[in-house]
Design an enzyme around this catalytic site. Structure first.
Site, short mmCIF file in Angstrom:
data_model
loop_
_atom_site.label_atom_id
_atom_site.label_comp_id
_atom_site.label_asym_id
_atom_site.label_seq_id
_atom_site.Cartn_x
_atom_site.Cartn_y
_atom_site.Cartn_z
N HIS A 126 0.84 -1.21 0.00
CA HIS A 126 0.00 0.00 0.00
C HIS A 126 0.88 1.26 0.00
CE1 HIS A 126 -3.46 -2.52 0.83
NE2 HIS A 126 -4.25 -1.47 0.93
N HIS A 182 0.99 -3.95 8.92
CA HIS A 182 2.42 -3.80 8.63
C HIS A 182 3.15 -3.24 9.85
CE1 HIS A 182 2.51 -4.78 4.35
NE2 HIS A 182 1.39 -4.10 4.23
#
Length: 260
Positions: A126, A182
């Site tokens: 992302h 993440h």
């Protein structure tokens, strides 16, 4: 697409480090189904607006070639690194042991696809795609608004408008730590990868941002002398100036930026 469906490297996880991967599972704050339409929809808004303002079809084509190259390059590089590294995500424990019971052999009992996705934390996809695409748009705006040359310096609104895509990319990256998909290192490295790719792809089609002619695409006719013009005098005497960055000739009659 090949790397998207390929299983990553199975990295050994020690029981005493499992606390790093025991964060709760949550839905993405910015899912891919919303990220891609938003990014390329914003790109379309910027590119189309500039096109209707200048009618410069060459610039319009170069803008789309550049941002699509950045997205493609980013996909290959980011997915390749993900597969090679195989770092577990912060929520890997619950992907591996959905019942919350960890066995001594560290054998996962969860869904195979979810587990494999849980081993693709580094770097953040992302973050990299956001900075590759939105970073490209910021560079495009920097150039069109002459933010870093003598024509645009001292006009703060140009800088403010141009950094908006970078701010959006930053918020996308931060969201990946907030939803526990993440680690912060994944986000930082992914963002840097995306920025580098966006810059490299931008420079394939457009001059340096501090150039007087940064608003022109390299392929633009205005970057080259008129073939029908015949003169034996120096370029300066014939109404043509030399671009100090790449020694191209720019017709002074065409060099004004219609954007500003």
């Amino acid at each position: 697409m090949y790397f998207e469906w390929k299983d990553p490297f199975i990295r050994k996880i020690q029981p005493d480090e499992m606390w790093l991967y025991r964060n709760p599972r949550t839905e993405s704050y910015v899912p891919l189904i919303a990220l891609y339409p938003s990014m390329y929809g914003f790109a379309a808004l910027v590119f189309v607006t500039y096109f209707f303002h200048t009618r410069d079809l060459t610039d319009f084509k170069c803008a789309w070639l550049g941002i699509s190259l950045a997205g493609t390059l980013n996909g290959v590089i980011t997915q390749s690194i993900k597969i090679a590294v195989g770092r577990p995500r912060p929520d890997f424990f619950w992907r591996c042991f959905p019942d919350g019971v960890m066995n001594e052999d560290m054998l996962c009992s969860g869904d195979h696809h979810s587990i494999m996705e849980g081993r693709k934390s580094f770097p953040s996809g992302h973050s990299s795609v956001a900075f590759a695409s939105l970073g490209f748009i910021s560079l495009y705006l920097f150039g069109k608004l002459n933010v870093f040359n003598e024509r645009g310096r001292g006009q703060a609104w140009r800088l403010v408008v141009s950094v908006v895509p970078l701010l959006a990319a930053t918020m996308v990256a931060i969201s990946r730590t907030c939803d526990y998909h993440h680690h912060w290192q994944d986000v930082v490295v992914g963002s840097v990868i995306g920025l580098i790719e966006g810059y490299l792809c931008y420079r394939q089609y457009f001059p340096s941002l501090d150039s007087r002619y940064c608003y022109l695409a390299y392929a633009s006719d205005a970057m080259y002398p008129n073939p029908s013009r015949k003169t034996t005098s120096k370029p300066e005497a014939s109404g043509i100036e030399v671009n100090p960055e790449n020694e191209m000739l720019v017709d002074t009659a065409e060099k004004d930026n219609k954007w500003t």
